[in-house]
Design a protein around this motif. Structure first.
Motif, PDB file in Angstrom:
ATOM      1  N   PHE A  99      11.141 -10.259  -0.316  1.00  8.71           N
ATOM      2  CA  PHE A  99      10.377  -9.092   0.116  1.00  8.71           C
ATOM      3  C   PHE A  99       9.044  -9.617   0.959  1.00  8.71           C
ATOM      4  CE2 PHE A  99      11.536  -4.861  -1.534  1.00  8.71           C
ATOM      5  CZ  PHE A  99      12.999  -5.261  -2.125  1.00  8.71           C
ATOM      6  N   ARG A 100       8.676 -10.587   0.554  1.00  7.95           N
ATOM      7  CA  ARG A 100       7.325 -11.353   1.341  1.00  7.95           C
ATOM      8  C   ARG A 100       8.135 -11.675   2.703  1.00  7.95           C
ATOM      9  NH1 ARG A 100       5.016 -16.627  -0.495  1.00  7.95           N
ATOM     10  NH2 ARG A 100       4.262 -17.022   1.741  1.00  7.95           N
ATOM     11  N   ILE A 101       9.295 -12.275   2.807  1.00  8.44           N
ATOM     12  CA  ILE A 101       9.785 -12.588   4.066  1.00  8.44           C
ATOM     13  C   ILE A 101       9.989 -11.459   4.993  1.00  8.44           C
ATOM     14  CG2 ILE A 101      11.818 -13.471   4.990  1.00  8.44           C
ATOM     15  CD1 ILE A 101      12.187 -15.391   2.636  1.00  8.44           C
ATOM     16  N   TYR A 102      10.299 -10.253   4.217  1.00 11.74           N
ATOM     17  CA  TYR A 102      10.485  -9.147   5.346  1.00 11.74           C
ATOM     18  C   TYR A 102       9.430  -8.342   5.387  1.00 11.74           C
ATOM     19  CZ  TYR A 102      15.533 -10.130   4.230  1.00 11.74           C
ATOM     20  OH  TYR A 102      16.589 -10.606   4.178  1.00 11.74           O
ATOM     21  N   ASN A 103       7.929  -9.027   4.936  1.00 15.55           N
ATOM     22  CA  ASN A 103       6.797  -8.277   5.026  1.00 15.55           C
ATOM     23  C   ASN A 103       6.653  -7.117   4.471  1.00 15.55           C
ATOM     24  OD1 ASN A 103       5.499 -10.383   6.850  1.00 15.55           O
ATOM     25  ND2 ASN A 103       7.150  -9.746   8.305  1.00 15.55           N
ATOM     26  N   ALA A 104       7.245  -6.647   3.240  1.00 17.67           N
ATOM     27  CA  ALA A 104       7.224  -5.659   2.564  1.00 17.67           C
ATOM     28  C   ALA A 104       5.808  -5.394   2.110  1.00 17.67           C
ATOM     29  CB  ALA A 104       8.066  -5.520   1.601  1.00 17.67           C
ATOM     30  N   THR A 163       5.833  -0.460  -1.221  1.00 18.72           N
ATOM     31  CA  THR A 163       7.389  -1.027  -0.800  1.00 18.72           C
ATOM     32  C   THR A 163       8.000  -1.906  -2.055  1.00 18.72           C
ATOM     33  OG1 THR A 163       6.967  -0.473   1.362  1.00 18.72           O
ATOM     34  CG2 THR A 163       9.091  -1.402   0.864  1.00 18.72           C
TER      35      THR A 163
END
Lengths: 287, 259
Positions: B153-158, B162
């Motif tokens: 989720f960090r990689i996807y900048n959530a 979220t």
């Protein structure tokens, strides 16, 4: 940073990967030096494999490139296609440039464990990166379906991860990594936990996807054969802290039979030699 | 269906066997009726006082249900807030645990002082005992989210919300269900204790009051009937929560897949 990708994910140019230049990167974690003076270079759309011992800093280097970690020293510079001579303008301080690129989702990761959300079906797992980027439900599902169709996974779109075999889970994870049409695909031992037959099949599938999408790929693997058969160049990482050795160019015809070809065997042998160098020689051969 | 029968039949048979043994024991040893009435005598008493018992059961079920829902919402919201901040967690969680140590019977009179006799006090009493298991289990579940998925989720900048909504909460569902199941049983206990202290007599007197009144008039059969009905309320609440839990986990969680 001059980067062709900005705005929404779907605007990302399908053809054209990012070039990656890692220059003199060191990384210290908790007072322990993990990587020392790593250098590597991948041209846009290229395929580079990093092989080496366990705990040799391969994964750390991949995470540095992906912006999950910031290098202690050195720099990582990205260039877009057609900008290969514009190194100066594309240069930024390492951590800033990695962050900026990661934020446009032009970098995708694929991990060994797959990392699927067990409570979501295949379709919603593949659509996840788009969902978290604010893409509307029907658009992201359409994009995910398209990706699943490309990988012949359409029949499984309603299955839950628990219903899939290890190989299928990895294919779904690959579909998820590619659904954002990344310009740089970072693969961390993606097939490390699979049986040999499945692994060979997925290697071939990955190679095909790389050719189709034009993305740049960096693969971390334990397998010399996998590295040599997929990549255009192989970089060995050795020692503690990990150092990168002289990159080995792989210029093999990538047909189905290449793994039995003599040239393939001799390239594997070269990689193997670098991997088994004595530690004092490592310092000498390291770039 | 076969599967359900295989699970349901053994406890049903055991219960029937126990009741039959009890009936026989009463016939053979003839204890005084105020000490141990037979199951048939209890059923007869329940039948005679059925109107009162039905009202009492509904009243108790209402308090327990409301108390449970409040405990569930408060527990999950507090756990979610605490899970987002180490600072809050360190400051508040030990206090919440301490709160759990206070005997309910001792604070029930306070509830009557603050809320008066009747429904509010019994609902509060139910909610107070039921809230901690929800809070503790939810917090535990939220904190045990797989770090690899957090990184994803960090990689996807959530953002934080979220991440909570799409990752931590679903991944905590098994723990939340466990907390809710424990809370379901406790809510009924809390209700009956609350009723002992704050109950009211009359047409819709709750089960706790029926127990007290029957005890005072040596109607042990009615005491048993009321106790059995309060257990039934707990059983229904527990069953409903378990069913909802099963519905939400059936497709993916090991606890429901491997059976």
């Amino acid at each position: 940073m001059r980067n062709a990708s900005h705005g929404t994910v779907r605007n990302v140019n399908l053809h054209g990967g990012l070039g990656v230049h890692v220059r003199g990167v060191s990384h210290i974690f908790d007072g322990l030096q993990v990587i020392q003076q790593a250098d590597l270079q991948v041209e846009p759309g290229g395929f580079l494999a990093i092989v080496g011992d366990s705990g040799g800093g391969k994964t750390t280097l991949l995470r540095l490139i992906g912006g999950l970690l910031a290098p202690t020293r050195g720099e990582i510079v990205f260039t877009a296609s057609g900008e290969m001579n514009a190194g100066e303008s594309a240069r930024g301080t390492s951590s800033q440039s990695t962050q900026a690129v990661a934020q446009t989702s032009s970098i995708s990761f694929c991990f060994q464990e797959g990392r699927l959300l067990p409570w979501r079906n295949v379709l919603d797992n593949v659509a996840l990166p788009l969902e978290l980027n604010g893409v509307l439900a029907h658009e992201r599902r359409a994009a995910a379906r398209e990706m699943l169709a490309k990988m012949q996974l359409s029949d499984s779109e309603n299955k839950m991860p628990a219903q899939l075999s290890g190989g299928m889970r990895m294919r779904v994870a690959m579909a998820r990594a590619l659904v954002t049409r990344p310009k740089l695909l970072l693969l961390d031992e993606p097939f490390g936990a699979l049986d040999e037959v499945t692994r060979l099949a997925l290697d071939e599938e990955l190679r095909q996807l790389w050719l189709d999408t034009g993305t740049t790929a960096i693969l971390v693997t334990h397998s010399i054969q996998e590295a040599v058969s997929l990549a255009q160049q192989v970089v060995v990482m050795r020692g503690k802290p990990g150092r990168t050795m002289q990159s080995i160019a792989i210029d093999l015809p990538k047909d189905a039979a290449h793994r039995t070809n003599m040239q393939f065997v001799s390239l594997c042998e070269r990689v193997y030699q670098q991997m088994t160098l004595q530690s004092k020689e490592v310092a000498r051969v390291a770039q | 269906m076969k599967k359900i029968l295989r699970v349901a039949l053994p406890p049903i048979f055991t219960a029937i066997a126990l009741l039959v043994a009890w009936e026989i024991a009463v016939v053979v040893f003839k204890p005084a009726a105020y000490l141990l009435p037979s199951p048939i005598a209890i059923l007869r008493a329940a039948n005679i006082d059925s109107h009162q018992l039905i009202n009492a059961t509904l009243s108790t079920a209402m308090s327990a249900g409301l108390g449970f829902v409040i405990a569930a919402v408060v527990g999950m919201v507090c756990a979610s807030v605490l899970s987002q901040s180490q600072f809050l967690q360190r400051g508040l969680y030990p206090l919440a645990s301490l709160f759990q140590m206070v005997p309910l019977v001792a604070i029930a009179p306070l509830l009557v002082i603050w809320l008066g006799y009747g429904l509010s006090a019994t609902v509060a009493s139910a909610a107070i005992v039921a809230v901690f298991p929800v809070l503790a289990n939810t917090l535990d579940g939220l904190r045990s989210t797989d770090p690899a998925l957090r990184e994803l989720f960090r990689i996807y900048n959530a953002n934080r919300f979220t991440r909570w909504w799409k990752l931590e909460l679903p991944s905590a569902t098994p723990s939340i269900v466990t907390g809710l199941r424990i809370a379901a049983g406790l809510a009924v206990i809390g209700t009956v204790v609350g009723e002992f202290v704050s109950g009211y007599a009359g047409e819709d007197a709750p089960l706790g009051m029926v127990v007290l009144a029957a005890m005072r008039s040596a109607r042990t059969d009615l005491v048993f009937a009321a106790v059995a009905l309060s257990a039934a309320v707990g059983f229904v609440l527990f069953g409903a929560v378990s069913f909802l839990g099963w519905l939400s986990l059936r497709k993916w969680h090991a606890s429901t897949l491997s059976r």
